[in-house]
Structure formats: C-alpha cells, structure tokens
Design a protein around this motif. Structure first.
Motif, PDB file in Angstrom:
ATOM      1  N   ALA A  99      42.429  38.261  46.930  1.00 59.01           N
ATOM      2  CA  ALA A  99      43.626  38.607  46.164  1.00 59.01           C
ATOM      3  C   ALA A  99      44.120  37.378  45.435  1.00 59.01           C
ATOM      4  O   ALA A  99      43.799  36.240  45.816  1.00 59.01           O
ATOM      5  N   THR A 128      41.611  33.549  48.044  1.00 55.40           N
ATOM      6  CA  THR A 128      42.492  33.717  46.894  1.00 55.40           C
ATOM      7  C   THR A 128      41.787  33.285  45.625  1.00 55.40           C
ATOM      8  O   THR A 128      41.003  32.339  45.606  1.00 55.40           O
ATOM      9  N   ILE A 144      42.288  42.918  45.913  1.00 48.48           N
ATOM     10  CA  ILE A 144      43.551  43.492  45.461  1.00 48.48           C
ATOM     11  C   ILE A 144      43.745  43.080  44.010  1.00 48.48           C
ATOM     12  O   ILE A 144      43.682  41.890  43.676  1.00 48.48           O
ATOM     13  N   ARG A 145      43.985  44.063  43.158  1.00 51.42           N
ATOM     14  CA  ARG A 145      44.164  43.780  41.744  1.00 51.42           C
ATOM     15  C   ARG A 145      45.473  44.393  41.263  1.00 51.42           C
ATOM     16  O   ARG A 145      45.789  45.536  41.586  1.00 51.42           O
TER      17      ARG A 145
END
Length: 301
Positions: A99, A128, A144-145
């Motif tokens: 993410a 990250t 996660i976008r």
C-alpha cells in the motif's frame, strides 16, 4: 496409463468385503462395473492381482503387495485432505500486502495487533510504495489502491470510500487568515502532489465548475509528506479522510470551505490477481479491512 484412486478404492473394497457383489453394494455400483474396474486396473499394472473362480477369490503375491501399498496410499490421501480442510478453516501462511505509505500508516498499521490476535497463523509482510507496482514482480498477494483503477487483469474489491477535505493547521490560519471563498485560495500557500495531476483538482464548487485546480507552492509525491507539512503550518492541502480524521478530531487540522466541498470520495480498493479460488488468508484480510473501513462505506452500492 496410471492407476486412479477410485480404482484403488474398488480393489480394496473387493478384498475387504470378500466378494464383488458385496463390494458393489458398498460402493454403490453394479457387480459388472466392479469387474470392469478390476480388469482395467490389472491391465494398467500388467499383472494379475486376484485369482477369481466361481466360488472364491485369492490374492496373488503381487495382489497382496499391491493391497497393502494401496491402503497406505489412500490413507495418506485422506490425511492430506484432512490437513487441507483444517488449513482452509484456519487461515495460515505468509500474506504480502502492499500500500502507499499513508494508507499503510493510518489505515493498516493501527489494526495489525487486532488482525494478528484474530489470525495468529498468518505471517504479515507489509510493504509500502507510493507508485503502482506489478503484483507478480513484487510477489504481492494484495495491493491497496486509492482512486480509479485502470488494470483490467486484476480483480478488485471495494473496501470503502473516503471523503476528501481541504485542511490547514490552526497555526497557519492564525498567521495567514482563513479563506472564506474558493477564489481566496490563490492568496495562500497551497500544498499539492507532484503526480498524478488529477490529485491537484480539489473537490470545490466555484464559478467555473465543481473541481478547483490547485497550483501548489510546495509539492510532494506522498500524501503523508503533505500531511506533515500541513501539520507544521506550511500551507493548505487536500487530503483523504482515512489519513486525517484523527487530526481533525483532535484539532490539529481544520477543515476549510466546507460549504463548497462537493463531498467527493476516493475509492479504496484491494486488488489481486484473479484466481479460481481466493486463498483464505487473503479473504480474511479483505473482510477484516472492509470491516475497519466501514465508516467510509456509507452510500456504497
């Protein structure tokens, strides 16, 4: 051709039941079907397993050897299925999540303790990256976008939608005043993104439309950098609620131009490669994050 497990099971049933007719009743087949299976098995193995007469059946030496080994194989298969069933019921294994740093810091890290307590057999690996990554190249299970998705090769699950707010610190407002109209933002120090450009289109109604083009005096690639700059009194920025709601609640950042805000929400998606069956550890993580982000999901379809 190789022997199949169902053929092994028929052979064992015949020996244990003592006759073809009894085995047929046990496995729910006709005696003729059982006979054909035995003949097919012997043909595959190129050996006689059972000497059959009208009155009795006797195992050959090869048949006795095969009988013992076949029982061991089927037992091992049963144990493997049981272990897989338990593994399916108890999520385990390594879960690699990627993410952008703001989402990782503000929406995942605070809940890691609760997730680990709920799923102690899952090993988390948190990475990250503020740019889009290749899931396969980075060996990532879930990414996660935030915002609109463009990659059709990925399966996406909507976790929530997070409002965008125009924000500044109380100290900045004391020194520079509070803008009352959208056009007054031109007189202020604005904090925005280096890329992509659409992140500098703020959700504000004004004379020319519903999105206002910000011209940042300080730009950064990460939302967390912009948050820290805003907290330090360096200017006004537009950030998502998932990373600033605590700052707002505790008075560290103040929402501005609330009446002009269109209420635009950024979509939060979990993306992963399409599989026929989603691994349980991934499913559990998606369910968990959707639960935690439920406060952003109002109005979702």
């Amino acid at each position: 051709m190789k022997a199949r497990s169902d053929e092994l099971q028929v052979f064992i049933s015949v020996i244990e039941c003592g006759s073809i007719s009894a085995a047929a009743e046990q496995v729910g087949q006709t005696p003729s079907a059982i006979s054909r299976t035995l003949s097919r098995l012997e043909s595959k193995l190129d050996t006689t397993l059972i000497n059959r007469t009208t009155r009795r059946m006797d195992l050959t030496e090869e048949g006795r050897f095969f009988f013992e080994k076949a029982k061991q194989i089927l037992q091992q298969m049963d144990e493997l299925e049981e272990r897989l069933a338990v593994r399916h019921q108890t999520p385990s294994g390594r879960l690699r999540v990627n993410a952008a740093s703001p989402f990782m810091l503000h929406a995942i890290v605070p809940y890691v303790g609760e997730f680990r307590a709920r799923y102690p057999d899952i090993t988390l690996e948190l990475n990250t990256d503020d740019l889009l990554i290749d899931l396969l190249e980075q060996s990532t299970d879930v990414a996660i976008r935030i915002g609109v998705l463009a990659d059709s090769t990925l399966h996406a699950r909507l976790l929530g939608r997070s409002p965008l707010n125009i924000l500044a610190s109380p100290e900045y407002l004391r020194q520079h005043g509070t803008p009352r109209q959208v056009e007054e933002l031109r007189e202020h120090s604005l904090l925005g993104f280096t890329q992509p450009d659409h992140l500098n289109l703020w959700p504000l109604r004004h004379a020319d439309g519903d999105r206002w083009q910000a011209s940042p005096r300080v730009a950064a690639s990460s939302g967390e950098t912009l948050r820290q700059l805003a907290l330090a009194g360096q200017g006004i920025t537009c950030l998502s609620d998932f990373m600033t709601h605590q700052d707002i609640a505790q008075g560290r950042l103040v929402p501005l131009l609330v009446a002009a805000n269109t209420g635009e929400r950024q979509t939060i998606n979990a993306v992963y490669y399409r599989n026929s069956q989603l691994a349980l550890r991934i499913q559990c993580f998606l369910d968990f994050m959707q639960e935690k982000l439920a406060c952003y999901a109002h109005g979702d379809s």
